[in-house]
Enzyme design. Structure first.
Site, short mmCIF file in Angstrom:
data_model
loop_
_atom_site.label_atom_id
_atom_site.label_comp_id
_atom_site.label_asym_id
_atom_site.label_seq_id
_atom_site.Cartn_x
_atom_site.Cartn_y
_atom_site.Cartn_z
N GLY A 25 0.82 -1.22 0.00
CA GLY A 25 0.00 0.00 0.00
C GLY A 25 0.85 1.25 0.00
O GLY A 25 1.04 1.88 1.04
N TYR A 26 1.41 1.57 -1.15
CA TYR A 26 2.22 2.79 -1.27
C TYR A 26 1.44 3.87 -2.04
O TYR A 26 1.07 4.89 -1.50
CB TYR A 26 3.53 2.50 -2.02
CG TYR A 26 4.66 1.90 -1.20
CD1 TYR A 26 4.45 1.36 0.06
CD2 TYR A 26 5.96 1.86 -1.72
CE1 TYR A 26 5.49 0.80 0.79
CE2 TYR A 26 7.02 1.30 -1.00
CZ TYR A 26 6.78 0.77 0.24
OH TYR A 26 7.82 0.23 0.94
N SER A 27 1.19 3.62 -3.34
CA SER A 27 0.60 4.64 -4.22
C SER A 27 -0.80 5.02 -3.78
O SER A 27 -1.53 4.20 -3.21
CB SER A 27 0.54 4.14 -5.65
OG SER A 27 1.82 3.91 -6.14
N GLU A 65 18.81 -5.88 -3.44
CA GLU A 65 18.73 -6.74 -4.63
C GLU A 65 18.67 -5.94 -5.92
O GLU A 65 17.85 -6.19 -6.79
CB GLU A 65 17.51 -7.66 -4.52
CG GLU A 65 17.58 -8.62 -3.35
CD GLU A 65 18.66 -9.69 -3.48
OE1 GLU A 65 19.22 -9.86 -4.58
OE2 GLU A 65 18.97 -10.33 -2.47
N ASN A 106 10.20 4.82 -15.23
CA ASN A 106 11.52 4.99 -15.85
C ASN A 106 11.91 6.47 -15.93
O ASN A 106 13.10 6.79 -15.90
CB ASN A 106 11.54 4.31 -17.21
CG ASN A 106 11.64 2.79 -17.05
OD1 ASN A 106 11.35 2.26 -15.97
ND2 ASN A 106 12.06 2.10 -18.08
N GLU A 107 10.92 7.35 -16.00
CA GLU A 107 11.23 8.78 -16.01
C GLU A 107 11.77 9.22 -14.64
O GLU A 107 12.70 10.02 -14.56
CB GLU A 107 9.99 9.60 -16.38
CG GLU A 107 9.59 9.49 -17.86
CD GLU A 107 9.04 8.11 -18.24
OE1 GLU A 107 8.51 7.40 -17.36
OE2 GLU A 107 9.14 7.75 -19.43
#
Lengths: 390, 394
Positions: free
Chosen positions: B127-129, B245, B377-378
């Site tokens: 539960g991050y975003s 990792e 990726n941005e």
């Protein structure tokens, strides 16, 4: 798996780095345009004395007994300031042929003086119709009573203008594109019937168009077995390609670094242009390609010595093809991010751009190496590899 | 310099292959061989099978149930799984909250949570975003307020909570202080999905599967024992986890498997009566992608050799996620091209397209997420620009 430089290798890199800064900064390349051969014998001599030319050759021929990784590390550093001495044609191309195919006497006569830096070499393998196919050879060597007589035209002989001896491919049998029937000979530019016309390439290096009009050589000048030069030439060009990847890695690092610096200095719209995200991301793309270029060059430097020729070819083709795409990208974007000044002869970035094109075009371009990669057995064997099946 | 594995590492690889073949249930092996997708219950069945070997949490220290492998062994293990087409374990317990509890949790939490994660008996989600906190994660607004007993009352909405519909637990970043700089008021809470007031609703993804959810918290009461570390230190913990990792994120095994799959499909697809794989244009396309992957693999090896020596991740490791996810997408693009008209539809009646092709159209859609999740990726480029290239802030 180990990619750490040994203490000796670190010291070697440091030495080459400071040599480049002191003896051959990028600016020197512009001065070499006035030099008839495009490089200086006294610098070459120094490189020989430092052991750099012979670093990857065994001690019995005057080398240091190291590996081509060591040579690659040197070439990479030389690339960062675009040192114009003929390391690639002399050491990588000609050196590898003589080491792999030369007799003891030939090594003594031609290889050792080169590794010492008192002479330099070249390989004449390209013809007008040959593109990247080493056996597409029209130059002929006819058998005479006690040797051979060479007739034909070679083009784009790197260091043909400066070499003391030139290794020439010529047909002793078969037709133009037969894979067998090509042989290698060492000729001297002073021999009767040899004419050398110097051309200046766009990277400020020089090369030669060399013609042979009934040049007579003895049997002692045949390198390797008669008619069997193909594998020696392929090996030689793979060494050339690997060296090009190493030099290209140095070039990419130099261009990335000068571009990054430019972005932190140049101001427009009241801000450093390096604060603009479009330019930051472009610079990151250059960084990614540079890291990949370094990685694949290392792979080729290690695998060039593989006993299995296909294993060697796979690594070299992957690396050389990556040089074509990634190296091209980094140098093109380097020019773009410098703006107008990047399109002048005054700024160094254009010199790197041009050298990168030459390296991409030589020893098999991207298209050639992609096709070769796809033609190797490993490409199909991959189909059968499944670690959990069976 | 040496880019080969040692004889011991080769022996380890063979042992891994043999072990994996032994424990892989027949039903899963058949699907793996044909590159088919796995249901959640099959993933969990495989997790439990790996656990019987002690291989379910390869990156954990031995004292918590890990096999005690070094960085290279973990890489080899993961690559063999990926190359074999085995089900990918859910990373949220094994690779994320597990290592975080090991690093920052207390003994009680370790005892309570780690064995279930290792055994695959509890499923976790992340539960991050939030709907308005994607790349700007630190702006998150889900609150955790203390009640009179010191327990937390959580309110707010999380999104892209992958497989929340199957999860027993969720680990969350929540705001415990709104008076300070946004990163400094975030805490790390573990929340039982069965808690009153917690609701998860799956999205239908563009791949026509239910992968991620929206998850709501309405006055959900979370015991204070479920706080990891100190209050308001959650951002620091989450960031520390990002460094774990780094050598695994490239997915060279996943893309290697995809290339194998592409070649197999192209070999069995005819054009003008000849195998498509013989077409020089297509061969060149595949070769270019394989060459790209070789470059990534070498960069991965460099990062790995550094990690093996205990070095901090070098510049080469920062490109692994970026380039690795791009290649994963390009593999799917090419696979769709090879499929030709078979790529027009999906979830067909069995026999409509060859089994090896069945999962590709859906994955072709879902793999778009690879360049978005775990820091788009941005965002990765922003980080490289600042931390590695040292370009100035705007």
């Amino acid at each position: 798996m180990d990619f750490e430089l040994s203490d000796d290798q670190k010291m070697l890199v440091d030495t080459v780095q400071s040599f480049c800064k002191k003896e051959s900064p990028t600016e020197r390349l512009r001065k070499m345009r006035e030099n008839p051969i495009g490089w200086e014998k006294k610098i070459w001599q120094q490189m020989g004395e430092l052991g750099w030319l012979g670093v990857a050759f065994p001690e019995d021929v005057g080398g240091l007994g190291g590996s081509f990784v060591d040579a690659g590390l040197i070439i990479e550093q030389l690339g960062t300031t675009l040192v114009p001495e003929p390391f690639i044609p002399s050491v990588a191309l000609a050196g590898s042929i003589l080491q792999a195919g030369g007799t003891v006497a030939q090594k003594e006569q031609f290889l050792t003086p080169m590794l010492e830096g008192s002479e330099s070499l070249a390989v004449a393998y390209l013809e007008a119709q040959s593109r990247h196919t080493v056996t597409d050879v029209q130059t002929r060597a006819e058998k005479t009573g006690n040797g051979y007589k060479l007739t034909g035209k070679k083009r784009w002989v790197l260091n043909g203008q400066g070499a003391d001896h030139i290794v020439v491919s010529a047909r002793t049998g078969g037709e133009t594109r037969d894979t067998d029937g090509v042989s290698l000979f060492v000729i001297d530019p002073g021999m009767k019937g040899v004419s050398v016309n110097t051309v200046t390439c766009m990277d400020s290096h020089k090369a030669a168009m060399v013609e042979f009009d009934g040049v007579e050589v003895g049997e002692d000048r045949l390198v390797g077995q008669e008619g069997q030069a193909r594998s020696l030439l392929e090996l030689s060009l793979d060494y050339g390609a690997t060296a090009a990847c190493a030099e290209g890695a140095g070039i990419m690092q130099a261009v990335l670094s000068m571009t990054r610096n430019y972005l932190t200095e140049r101001e427009q719209f009241g801000a450093k242009i390096g604060t603009f995200q479009a330019l930051q991301h472009r610079c990151v793309d250059m960084f990614v390609e540079t890291e990949l270029g370094k990685s694949t060059a290392t792979m080729a430097m290690i695998k060039i010595a593989a006993k299995d020729a296909n294993e060697r070819k796979r690594a070299v083709s992957a690396a050389k093809s990556q040089l074509g795409t990634g190296g091209g990208f980094v140098t093109r974007q380097g020019v773009q991010l410098h703006g107008g000044i990047g399109v002048t002869d005054e700024h160094d970035v254009g010199l790197y751009f041009k050298r990168m094109h030459i390296l991409s075009a030589l020893f098999g371009d991207e298209e050639f190496h992609v096709a070769r990669f796809a033609s190797l057995p490993s490409f199909e064997e991959h189909v059968a590899t499944d670690p959990l099946a069976g | 310099m040496d880019m080969s594995f040692t004889p011991e590492q080769i022996a380890f690889r063979d042992e891994v292959r043999k072990g994996l073949r032994e424990i892989m249930p027949e039903r899963i092996r058949k699907k793996a061989e044909l590159d088919q997708s796995f249901e959640n219950e099959e993933v969990m069945e495989w997790h439990k099978a790996l656990h019987t070997k002690g291989w379910s949490v390869p990156n954990w220290p031995k004292e918590h149930g890990g096999p005690g492998w070094d960085a290279t062994q973990r890489f080899i293990f993961s690559e063999q799984l990926e190359l074999g087409g085995a089900p990918a374990l859910s990373p949220f317990g094994v690779s994320m909250v597990g290592p975080l509890i090991i690093q920052f949790g207390n003994d009680e939490q370790k005892k309570r949570f780690l064995p279930d994660i290792a055994a695959g008996t509890k499923v976790w989600c992340q539960g991050y975003s939030e709907p308005n906190s994607g790349s700007d994660l630190a702006s998150l607004k889900t609150t955790a307020e203390k009640d009179s007993d010191g327990n937390y009352i959580v309110n707010g909405q999380k999104t892209w909570t992958t497989y929340a519909q199957y999860a027993d637990w969720i680990f969350c970043l929540v705001r415990t202080n709104s008076q300070v700089k946004k990163q400094a008021g975030i805490s790390f809470l573990l929340i039982d999905m069965k808690t009153d007031g917690v609701t998860a609703k799956p999205f239908l993804t563009s791949g026509n599967t239910y992968a991620f959810c929206e998850t709501w918290f309405e006055n959900a009461k979370v015991p204070k024992e479920n706080l990891i570390g100190e209050e308001n230190m959650g951002w620091t913990y989450a960031k520390a986890l990002l460094g774990h990792e780094r050598t695994m994120v490239a997915g060279v095994g996943i893309s290697g498997r995809m290339l194998l799959r592409i070649k197999r499909m192209a070999k069995n697809t005819l054009r003008d009566g000849r195998p498509l794989l013989e077409d020089p244009t297509l061969r060149a396309k595949i070769a270019r992608l394989e060459i790209k992957l070789e470059g990534l693999r070498m960069a991965n090896y460099r990062a790995l050799a550094g990690a093996q020596l205990g070095h901090a991740p070098g510049p080469e490791s920062s490109i692994l996620k970026l380039r690795g996810t791009e290649i994963q997408q390009e593999c799917h693009d090419l696979a769709m091209e090879v499929m030709g008209h078979n790529s027009l539809s999906w979830f067909n009646e069995p026999g409509t397209v060859p089994p090896r092709q069945e999962a590709i159209p859906s994955n072709f859609n879902y793999v778009r997420a690879a360049t978005i999740y775990a820091g788009s990726n941005e965002i990765q480029k922003n980080i490289i620009s600042k931390l590695i290239l040292g370009l100035p802030n705007g």
